[in-house]
Design a protein around this motif. Structure first.
Motif, PDB file in Angstrom:
ATOM      1  N   ALA A   1       0.200   7.220   6.900  1.00 36.27           N
ATOM      2  CA  ALA A   1       1.090   6.055   6.813  1.00 36.27           C
ATOM      3  C   ALA A   1       1.863   6.111   5.495  1.00 36.27           C
ATOM      4  CB  ALA A   1       0.284   4.767   6.921  1.00 36.27           C
ATOM      5  N   ILE A   2       1.143   6.470   4.451  1.00 34.76           N
ATOM      6  CA  ILE A   2       1.779   6.526   3.133  1.00 34.76           C
ATOM      7  C   ILE A   2       2.723   7.732   3.039  1.00 34.76           C
ATOM      8  CG2 ILE A   2       1.284   6.886   0.678  1.00 34.76           C
ATOM      9  CD1 ILE A   2      -1.253   5.071   1.228  1.00 34.76           C
ATOM     10  N   LEU A  45      -5.982   8.466  -1.623  1.00 29.24           N
ATOM     11  CA  LEU A  45      -4.660   7.834  -1.544  1.00 29.24           C
ATOM     12  C   LEU A  45      -3.868   7.938  -2.847  1.00 29.24           C
ATOM     13  CD1 LEU A  45      -5.605   4.686   0.594  1.00 29.24           C
ATOM     14  CD2 LEU A  45      -4.580   6.825   1.370  1.00 29.24           C
ATOM     15  N   ALA A  72      -4.456   6.376   7.096  1.00 31.08           N
ATOM     16  CA  ALA A  72      -3.952   5.749   5.870  1.00 31.08           C
ATOM     17  C   ALA A  72      -3.072   6.728   5.093  1.00 31.08           C
ATOM     18  CB  ALA A  72      -5.125   5.276   5.018  1.00 31.08           C
ATOM     19  N   ALA A 128       0.836  -1.206   0.000  1.00 34.75           N
ATOM     20  CA  ALA A 128       0.000   0.000   0.000  1.00 34.75           C
ATOM     21  C   ALA A 128       0.866   1.250   0.000  1.00 34.75           C
ATOM     22  CB  ALA A 128      -0.918  -0.008   1.214  1.00 34.75           C
ATOM     23  N   ARG A 129       1.912   1.223   0.820  1.00 37.24           N
ATOM     24  CA  ARG A 129       2.783   2.409   0.916  1.00 37.24           C
ATOM     25  C   ARG A 129       3.542   2.660  -0.376  1.00 37.24           C
ATOM     26  NH1 ARG A 129       5.147   0.631   6.793  1.00 37.24           N
ATOM     27  NH2 ARG A 129       3.156   0.741   7.884  1.00 37.24           N
TER      28      ARG A 129
END
Ligand SMILES: Nc1ncnc2c1ncn2[C@@H]1O[C@H](COP(=O)(O)OP(=O)(O)OP(=O)(O)O)[C@@H](O)[C@H]1O
Ligand SMILES: [Mg+2]
Lengths: 256, 439
Positions: free
Chosen positions: A110-111, A167, A107, A81-82
């Motif tokens: 985190a990224i 995102l 989220a 995901a990152r």
């Protein structure tokens, strides 16, 4: 490896509960492309999507998947995901007690942290969110509700789209995000995907319906049957499937 | 071991409590007789199936002596109080005027010691009218024992149509084991509270129970609340006593017509805790939110027995209890809902969700619906299970680390309950306690 291949899957086999579901998938997705995957129920579309996202219940028994040249399968779900992989779940999961706003910000941060970017505070984040909310036609009320809890089927799908929009992944895999959406929401999905369509990223759309593809214009359409891609073609393949169904290309079901 | 308590009662009745009015003495005599007849409950009794009170029954707890040398310093009180408004401090069951701060209460609000309220004056009339009228001391041995030793605690009266803007905190401190005293063996205190909120009044009350030491101690509390017609009350209750504390409590409420009560119960402390919460919806149109959370670890045991008694038609009750159970802890939830004949159009919902954070943790969840009316809507559901792996994976697929995912999903169980607390100031404080408890 092909130059500028974002995702490169070779002879991928995967099992769940000891049963082989993916039986040799080959798929190359280049940056800038949109691929559609169609296929009968139970053919393995979600399995493929979940294997790419790192679902722990699926066991890869052979083959490889490379993402930006790296071994995707060796990465944890959060690392994927990152690094920019995003799966819009066919069945989004509810998280009790955690608000959508908190979840989304966690989220994003985190990224951002992974990229060495500054963390967003609640206020800055809400500002950034405003416009994305508008796109999917939502007001703030959905942000203060727990993640997907008590959401209708369509609302859960919209929530996946919101996450996609927020995102901004490099590789987006949308697993039947168009199912259960009303006509307006469908357009929203299409718009969001179009917005993300850039030379440096790609989208894989798993769908049962031709309709979404008329909005999105995929570069390639694949048919997945019994764990293999049995046919690939242009957009017209989707139309042909819509008319004729799968029988004419369906592979014999595996002998269990 | 009941006899020592009967003996203690005789001493209590002839010494310190002799100044009480005759009506109160009569109640006490009746209560000690009930206690002697009932005895400590055993696990053979249905209501105590999952909870053994042997650790309490097998030793004798002396009656905590009246304050004097045991008074905590104001700094200690400050550190344990939520400190969001005026407060009453009760130490070992006795009102501590020097530690209480009641300045700025609006007219129509009386907050004082129960001992004072039972004496003369108009307050005395109120106490006489309400005290021990609701708590089931005839049937519950612990409520009986509390009532037998009823001497002091908190009394709050909010006059009709009066609004209390700030939350009123009642801080109960147990000092047994804190040292400094000659007879510092295990002691029991029986704090008693009576809250009367009259017609159309509004108030938020906080009952907070804490320990000054980790010694063996027993708090046996009873609180009675009357919510008058169209009154709106938020009652917060926080139990965060020490690791060797036994906490037994009865919270009994009566709601009149069109009243609203939100009762939030947070159980964090004690080695053995049992909380009986009963609310009688005793007038049409009354609404109850019963919202509880138990957060346990080590070998803690907490048992919540709730009874929602729909005695009148057109009432609504929504009950939510969540448990987060770590290590070898054990949570018990029993939710009884009674819909009396004639209580038509009752709308009642109950949920109890338990999160087991270890394989040794245990939760027992029992709904108990007794419905004697036909036009009602009653739903209930309960879950017991480990962390939802799918939820963890979903969060990880959005970039969160496994640790963050675990703590978020865990915190979500608590947040769900915290989210129903209506006062942001109280909620924030309790959120802090919860986060500290989860860390
Ligand atoms: N956790 C699981 N346990 C057992 N079988 C599973 C599991 N997950 C998937 N399967 C099986 O794997 C096969 C492929 O499932 P998958 O969800 O990938 O299909 P799909 O192509 O996405 O179907 P649909 O179009 O209905 O969404 C199905 O036969 C399904 O029953
Ligand atoms: Mg699927």
């Amino acid at each position: 490896m092909t130059r500028n291949a974002l995702l490169e899957i070779r002879d991928l086999h995967a099992t769940v509960e000891g049963q082989e579901i993916l039986r040799g998938i080959d798929l190359t997705v280049r940056a800038g492309e949109v691929h559609a995957i169609m296929g009968p129920n139970g053919s393995g579309k979600s399995t493929l999507a979940q294997v790419l996202a790192g679902h722990p219940a699926y066991v890869v028994t052979a083959g490889s998947a490379r993402y930006e040249g790296k071994d995707l399968l060796a990465m944890t779900p959060e690392e994927r995901a990152r690094e920019g992989v995003f799966l819009a779940f066919q069945y989004p999961v509810a998280i009790r007690g955690i608000t959508n706003a908190y979840f989304l910000r966690a989220a994003v941060n985190a990224i951002r942290k992974h990229r060495g970017e500054e963390q967003l505070g609640p206020v800055e984040f809400m500002d950034a969110l405003e416009e994305k909310l508008k796109v999917i036609g939502w007001d703030d009320s959905y942000l203060s509700r727990p993640v997907n809890e008590g959401f209708s089927g369509g609302e859960k799908k919209r929530n996946e789209i919101l996450q996609l929009a927020v995102l901004e992944p490099k590789l987006a895999i949308l697993d039947e995000t168009d199912s259960g959406l009303d006509i307006d929401a469908l357009k929203t999905v299409a718009q969001t995907v179009q917005k993300l369509r850039r030379p440096d990223n790609a989208t894989v759309i798993v769908t049962h319906y031709y309709r979404i593809l008329t909005h999105i214009q995929p570069d390639v359409v694949h048919v997945l049957s019994a764990g293999r891609i049995v046919k690939s073609g242009g957009k017209e393949l989707a139309l042909e499937l819509e008319e004729k169904g799968y029988d004419w290309i369906r592979e014999a079901a595996p002998v269990a | 071991m009941m006899e020592p308590y009967v003996k203690d009662f005789q001493a209590f009745a002839s010494n310190g409590a002799a100044g009480a009015p005759p009506w109160l003495r009569e109640i006490r005599e009746g209560a000690i007789a009930r206690f002697a007849a009932l005895g400590f409950p055993t696990m053979k009794q249905e209501a105590w199936r999952f909870t053994s009170v042997a650790p309490i029954a097998e030793q004798h707890f002396t009656l905590a002596p009246p304050l004097v040398s045991r008074l905590p310093s104001p700094a200690v009180v400050e550190s344990l109080a939520l400190g969001l408004g005026p407060r009453i401090v009760v130490v070992d069951g006795r009102y501590a005027p020097g530690l209480s701060s009641l300045a700025g209460l609006p007219e129509g609000v009386q907050a004082t010691s129960l001992a004072a309220a039972t004496r003369a004056g108009p307050g005395g009339e109120l106490a006489r009218r309400h005290l021990a009228r609701y708590a089931p001391w005839q049937d519950n041995a612990f409520a009986a024992l509390n009532t037998a030793f009823l001497a002091d605690g908190a009394f709050v009266h909010i006059a009709a149509d009066t609004a209390l803007a700030q939350p009123l905190e009642i801080l109960f401190l147990a000092t047994s084991g804190a040292g400094g005293g000659a007879a510092d063996g295990p002691a029991v205190s029986h704090p008693r509270s009576l809250f009367v909120v009259e017609r159309g009044a509004r108030a938020a009350l906080i009952e907070s129970y804490a320990s000054l030491a980790d010694g063996v101690q027993w708090t046996n509390a009873v609180t009675e609340t009357v919510v008058g017609e169209a009154a709106r009350v938020e009652l917060y209750r926080v139990q965060r006593e020490g690791r060797n504390a036994y906490h037994i409590a009865t919270t009994q409420s009566r709601q009149e017509r069109d009243s609203y009560l939100a009762l939030h119960a947070l159980t964090l402390g004690g080695s053995l805790a049992r909380h009986d919460i009963t609310t009688v919806l005793d007038g049409p149109g009354a609404e109850l939110i019963l919202n509880g959370l138990y957060l346990l670890g080590g070998s803690q045991h907490a048992d919540h027995h709730t009874v929602i008694d729909h005695a009148q038609p057109h009432c609504a009750s929504h009950e939510f209890f969540n448990g987060v159970l770590a290590e070898r802890s054990h949570g018990v939830f029993n939710g009884r809902i009674i819909v009396r004949p004639g209580a038509q159009r009752t709308d009642s919902k109950q949920t109890n969700n338990n999160l087991l954070l270890s394989t040794e943790a245990r939760a027992d969840s029992q709904p108990q619906l007794e419905i004697y009316a036909d036009d009602v809507k009653c739903t209930h559901g309960s879950t017991v299970g480990p962390l939802d792996q799918t939820a963890l994976y979903y969060l990880r697929s959005r970039g969160l680390s496994p640790e963050t995912a675990r703590s978020l999903v865990t915190y979500g169980f608590a947040a769900e309950i915290l989210g129903r607390m209506q006062r942001p100031d109280v909620r924030e404080r309790l959120d802090g306690l919860v986060r500290a408890g989860l860390a």
